[in-house]
Design a protein around this motif. Structure first.
Motif, PDB file in Angstrom:
ATOM      1  N   VAL A   1      -6.054  -3.641  -6.007  1.00 16.49           N
ATOM      2  CA  VAL A   1      -7.519  -3.503  -5.238  1.00 16.49           C
ATOM      3  C   VAL A   1      -7.660  -2.134  -4.693  1.00 16.49           C
ATOM      4  CG1 VAL A   1      -7.576  -6.001  -4.656  1.00 16.49           C
ATOM      5  CG2 VAL A   1      -6.482  -4.305  -3.149  1.00 16.49           C
ATOM      6  N   PRO A   2      -8.838  -1.681  -4.359  1.00 19.71           N
ATOM      7  CA  PRO A   2      -8.774  -0.380  -3.543  1.00 19.71           C
ATOM      8  C   PRO A   2      -8.242  -0.463  -2.134  1.00 19.71           C
ATOM      9  CG  PRO A   2     -10.898  -0.970  -4.633  1.00 19.71           C
ATOM     10  CD  PRO A   2     -10.054  -2.098  -4.746  1.00 19.71           C
ATOM     11  N   GLU A   3      -7.685   0.538  -1.750  1.00 23.93           N
ATOM     12  CA  GLU A   3      -6.895   0.580  -0.450  1.00 23.93           C
ATOM     13  C   GLU A   3      -7.807  -0.077   0.662  1.00 23.93           C
ATOM     14  OE1 GLU A   3      -4.739   3.628   2.284  1.00 23.93           O
ATOM     15  OE2 GLU A   3      -5.670   4.269   0.831  1.00 23.93           O
ATOM     16  N   GLU A   4      -9.186   0.225   0.627  1.00 28.73           N
ATOM     17  CA  GLU A   4      -9.938  -0.296   1.835  1.00 28.73           C
ATOM     18  C   GLU A   4     -10.282  -1.839   1.727  1.00 28.73           C
ATOM     19  OE1 GLU A   4     -12.805   1.453  -1.433  1.00 28.73           O
ATOM     20  OE2 GLU A   4     -11.090   1.816  -0.407  1.00 28.73           O
ATOM     21  N   ARG A   5      -9.801  -2.451   0.555  1.00 33.57           N
ATOM     22  CA  ARG A   5      -9.999  -3.779   0.427  1.00 33.57           C
ATOM     23  C   ARG A   5      -8.940  -4.661   0.520  1.00 33.57           C
ATOM     24  NH1 ARG A   5     -13.232  -4.731  -4.795  1.00 33.57           N
ATOM     25  NH2 ARG A   5     -12.490  -7.081  -4.252  1.00 33.57           N
ATOM     26  N   LEU A   6      -7.812  -3.646   0.663  1.00 36.08           N
ATOM     27  CA  LEU A   6      -6.407  -4.442   0.525  1.00 36.08           C
ATOM     28  C   LEU A   6      -6.294  -5.646   1.734  1.00 36.08           C
ATOM     29  CD1 LEU A   6      -3.531  -4.684  -0.407  1.00 36.08           C
ATOM     30  CD2 LEU A   6      -2.832  -3.057   1.148  1.00 36.08           C
ATOM     31  N   GLU A   7      -6.559  -5.287   2.960  1.00 37.80           N
ATOM     32  CA  GLU A   7      -6.318  -6.367   3.809  1.00 37.80           C
ATOM     33  C   GLU A   7      -7.363  -7.691   3.585  1.00 37.80           C
ATOM     34  OE1 GLU A   7      -5.375  -6.972   8.241  1.00 37.80           O
ATOM     35  OE2 GLU A   7      -4.688  -5.226   7.069  1.00 37.80           O
ATOM     36  N   GLU A   8      -8.641  -7.285   3.168  1.00 36.77           N
ATOM     37  CA  GLU A   8      -9.625  -8.540   2.968  1.00 36.77           C
ATOM     38  C   GLU A   8      -9.183  -9.339   1.872  1.00 36.77           C
ATOM     39  OE1 GLU A   8     -14.018  -8.604   1.301  1.00 36.77           O
ATOM     40  OE2 GLU A   8     -13.244  -6.608   1.962  1.00 36.77           O
ATOM     41  N   GLU A   9      -8.763  -8.655   0.877  1.00 34.63           N
ATOM     42  CA  GLU A   9      -8.508  -9.520  -0.598  1.00 34.63           C
ATOM     43  C   GLU A   9      -7.014 -10.404  -0.225  1.00 34.63           C
ATOM     44  OE1 GLU A   9      -9.882  -9.735  -3.311  1.00 34.63           O
ATOM     45  OE2 GLU A   9     -11.267  -8.271  -3.097  1.00 34.63           O
ATOM     46  N   THR A  10      -6.144  -9.653   0.688  1.00 33.64           N
ATOM     47  CA  THR A  10      -4.926 -10.394   0.736  1.00 33.64           C
ATOM     48  C   THR A  10      -5.125 -11.669   1.690  1.00 33.64           C
ATOM     49  OG1 THR A  10      -3.795  -8.238   0.656  1.00 33.64           O
ATOM     50  CG2 THR A  10      -2.523 -10.144   1.720  1.00 33.64           C
TER      51      THR A  10
ATOM     52  N   ASN B   1       0.807  -1.086  -0.095  1.00 35.52           N
ATOM     53  CA  ASN B   1      -0.213  -0.140  -0.014  1.00 35.52           C
ATOM     54  C   ASN B   1       0.803   1.210   0.143  1.00 35.52           C
ATOM     55  OD1 ASN B   1      -2.367   1.754   0.188  1.00 35.52           O
ATOM     56  ND2 ASN B   1      -2.271   1.681   2.442  1.00 35.52           N
TER      57      ASN B   1
ATOM     58  N   THR C   1      -2.423  -1.857  -3.618  1.00 30.27           N
ATOM     59  CA  THR C   1      -3.704  -0.848  -3.895  1.00 30.27           C
ATOM     60  C   THR C   1      -3.369   0.171  -5.191  1.00 30.27           C
ATOM     61  OG1 THR C   1      -2.550   0.798  -2.441  1.00 30.27           O
ATOM     62  CG2 THR C   1      -4.101  -0.672  -1.361  1.00 30.27           C
TER      63      THR C   1
END
Length: 296
Positions: A213-222, A136, A156
């Motif tokens: 991915v969008p920044e707000e979804r980085l953790e979720e997607e990873t 990110n 991101t």
């Protein structure tokens, strides 16, 4: 760097190098320096976080050594299934600390820096488990090399990647080893010769990263990728990763010979047969996660 009071039993992080694992009976005051990296592990996923944002998470010799120290513990244990490397702050990593590369330190120290860096990058690829970069922000020079060395990289939309050493008189020759194996030759050469950054979308287009991915979804997607890896058999994943690395360095015919032999070896694993039997019986496989064979 100052740190607010932190008591054992409260934090899930194991602090490496500068601060040992916290226990319930010990507290550290504001006088303790920040650790270079943070580490936590849960449900088979080890998180390693570069934690020196004021210095742009530079891969100093100390940072490289700490990173290695966080990767290696129990790396062959059944409980460890995947590693995620991320960073605090707007810069994933700016690469080597240029203050360590002046004539003051001398050739011997410079040699140690690059040898250690090469060891860490090859360690990531030689591990029996996948390593995911969660990016990110900015990844330059050896920071870009770190991303390219990981098996999977999720970034991101605001992230950028560059090998700008040529602009300060130090061609990114070691980052080029990893970057040149991840992207087409002409793309790598443009990055190396101009030092110009590429966007996350261009990095995805050229194969430097796996997903944007969008920044707000980085953790979720990873984490979703990491959790999916954890659903597979550990010895099967280890065998597959090692074989992929080996055959990619070979010519076509040798690669097929290597891969064909490994497919047969895979079938001899207990988990290999369990997976096939589970598919035939229309049930979920029950993995042993042990490299045991059921036949020669």
């Amino acid at each position: 760097m100052a740190r607010s009071l932190l008591c054992g039993g409260v934090s899930v992080f194991q602090f490496s190098r500068r601060i040992p694992l916290l226990s319930a009976s010990r507290c550290y005051s504001q006088s303790e320096p920040e650790p270079l990296t943070l580490r936590e592990q849960k449900h088979g996923i080890r998180r390693i976080i570069l934690n020196n944002p004021k210095k742009r998470n530079a891969l100093s010799l100390s940072m490289l050594e700490t990173l290695r120290e966080n990767i290696l513990p129990d790396v062959d244990g059944e409980d460890l299934r995947v590693i995620i490397i991320s960073a605090k702050g707007p810069v994933f990593s700016s690469g080597h600390d240029l203050k360590e590369l002046t004539s003051t330190q001398g050739r011997e120290y410079h040699t140690k820096v690059f040898q250690t860096c090469s060891e860490v990058m090859t360690l990531i690829q030689d591990l029996p488990i996948p390593v995911i970069a969660m990016v990110n922000g900015v990844a330059t020079a050896a920071g870009c090399q770190l991303v390219a060395s990981c098996d999977i990289a999720v970034a991101t939309e605001k992230s950028t990647f560059a090998t700008p050493g040529v602009n300060v008189g130090l061609f990114c020759s070691t980052p080029a080893v990893a970057v040149g194996r991840a992207v087409p030759r002409k793309v790598a050469m443009e990055m190396l010769l101009t030092g110009s950054p590429i966007s996350a979308h261009d990095a995805l287009l050229h194969g430097l990263i796996s997903k944007v991915v969008p920044e707000e979804r980085l953790e979720e997607e990873t984490l979703a990728i990491a959790q999916r890896v954890c659903q597979s058999s550990r010895p099967v994943v280890a065998l597959g990763k090692a074989t992929f690395q080996r055959q990619m360095a070979q010519g076509r015919d040798a690669a097929y010979a290597t891969a064909s032999k490994v497919m047969v070896d895979n079938l001899a694993l207990r988990d290999g047969q369990e997976g096939i039997q589970a598919f035939l019986e229309k049930r979920k496989p029950v993995w042993s996660h042990k490299p045991e064979k059921v036949h020669d």
